[in-house]
Write a protein that holds these residues in place. Structure first.
Motif, short mmCIF file in Angstrom:
data_model
loop_
_atom_site.label_atom_id
_atom_site.label_comp_id
_atom_site.label_asym_id
_atom_site.label_seq_id
_atom_site.Cartn_x
_atom_site.Cartn_y
_atom_site.Cartn_z
N ARG A 80 54.85 34.62 13.98
CA ARG A 80 55.05 34.48 12.53
C ARG A 80 53.72 34.28 11.79
NH1 ARG A 80 60.54 31.24 11.19
NH2 ARG A 80 61.29 33.15 10.27
N LEU A 114 58.33 17.68 11.04
CA LEU A 114 58.55 19.13 11.10
C LEU A 114 59.11 19.57 12.45
CD1 LEU A 114 55.40 20.36 9.18
CD2 LEU A 114 57.75 20.20 8.34
N GLN A 170 63.55 22.83 12.13
CA GLN A 170 63.23 24.01 12.95
C GLN A 170 64.32 25.07 12.83
OE1 GLN A 170 60.28 24.79 14.80
NE2 GLN A 170 59.84 23.33 13.20
N SER A 210 63.83 26.71 9.52
CA SER A 210 62.67 27.61 9.49
C SER A 210 62.96 28.92 10.21
CB SER A 210 61.42 26.95 10.05
OG SER A 210 61.44 26.93 11.44
N ASP A 211 63.85 28.89 11.20
CA ASP A 211 64.22 30.12 11.91
C ASP A 211 64.92 31.11 10.98
OD1 ASP A 211 63.12 29.21 14.26
OD2 ASP A 211 65.05 28.61 15.14
N LEU A 256 64.24 31.39 7.67
CA LEU A 256 63.41 31.70 6.51
C LEU A 256 62.41 32.82 6.78
CD1 LEU A 256 62.59 28.03 5.44
CD2 LEU A 256 64.20 29.59 4.33
N ALA A 260 58.49 29.86 6.48
CA ALA A 260 58.68 29.27 7.80
C ALA A 260 57.39 28.73 8.40
CB ALA A 260 59.30 30.29 8.75
N LEU A 270 56.50 25.23 7.72
CA LEU A 270 57.45 24.28 8.32
C LEU A 270 57.27 24.15 9.83
CD1 LEU A 270 60.76 25.07 6.39
CD2 LEU A 270 59.27 23.08 6.14
N SER A 271 56.31 24.86 10.39
CA SER A 271 56.06 24.75 11.84
C SER A 271 55.31 23.46 12.12
CB SER A 271 55.21 25.93 12.32
OG SER A 271 55.88 27.14 12.11
#
Length: 138
Positions: free
Chosen positions: A44, A110, A116, A119-120, A122, A127, A130-131
């Motif tokens: 990503r 986060l 998590q 975020s998967d 988005l 995302a 947000l990691s």
């Protein structure tokens, strides 16, 4: 090894390819290298970086180095892919880093499953921030 903001990020970051080639030459006769480890980027982060002109060279250089590592060292190559690295006692722009106290909190918050899972779902631009970051001391 990695840099952002040079006149030629792609070539500077791909310079790791030269180190990989040199290590492979030294290793050809006796397999003295047990493991070659490098810092890469999660998929990503790479996709997002390629969309941003000031990060595109960085992403391309990292990609070239990762490819060379896989080609020459196969299972003896290890690519660690943190989204963001934290450590030290102050905020830095170059290299981008947040201090330990903020990094520890960010990593714990986060890293929680609900964030998590969110975020998967988005797009990369939402995302990646947000990691959870990874400590430089890990």
């Amino acid at each position: 090894m990695g840099v952002i903001g040079t006149k030629d990020d792609e070539h500077v970051n791909a310079a790791l390819v030269n180190a990989i080639h040199g290590a492979k030459r030294a290793d050809q006769e006796s397999e003295i290298i047990k493991r070659f480890v490098m810092i890469g980027n999660p998929r990503r982060v790479r996709r997002l970086s390629k969309k941003l002109p000031f990060l595109k060279g960085y992403a391309n250089g990292k990609e070239e180095a990762e490819s060379a590592l896989r080609q020459y060292f196969h299972e003896r190559g290890c690519i660690i892919k943190p989204s963001f690295i934290y450590g030290g006692d102050r905020i830095n722009i170059q290299p981008p880093r947040i201090p330990n106290d903020l990094g520890n909190i960010a990593s714990e918050v986060l890293g929680m499953y609900p964030l998590q899972a969110l975020s998967d779902l988005l797009p990369d631009a939402l995302a990646v921030p947000l990691s959870p970051p990874v400590s430089v001391e890990v």
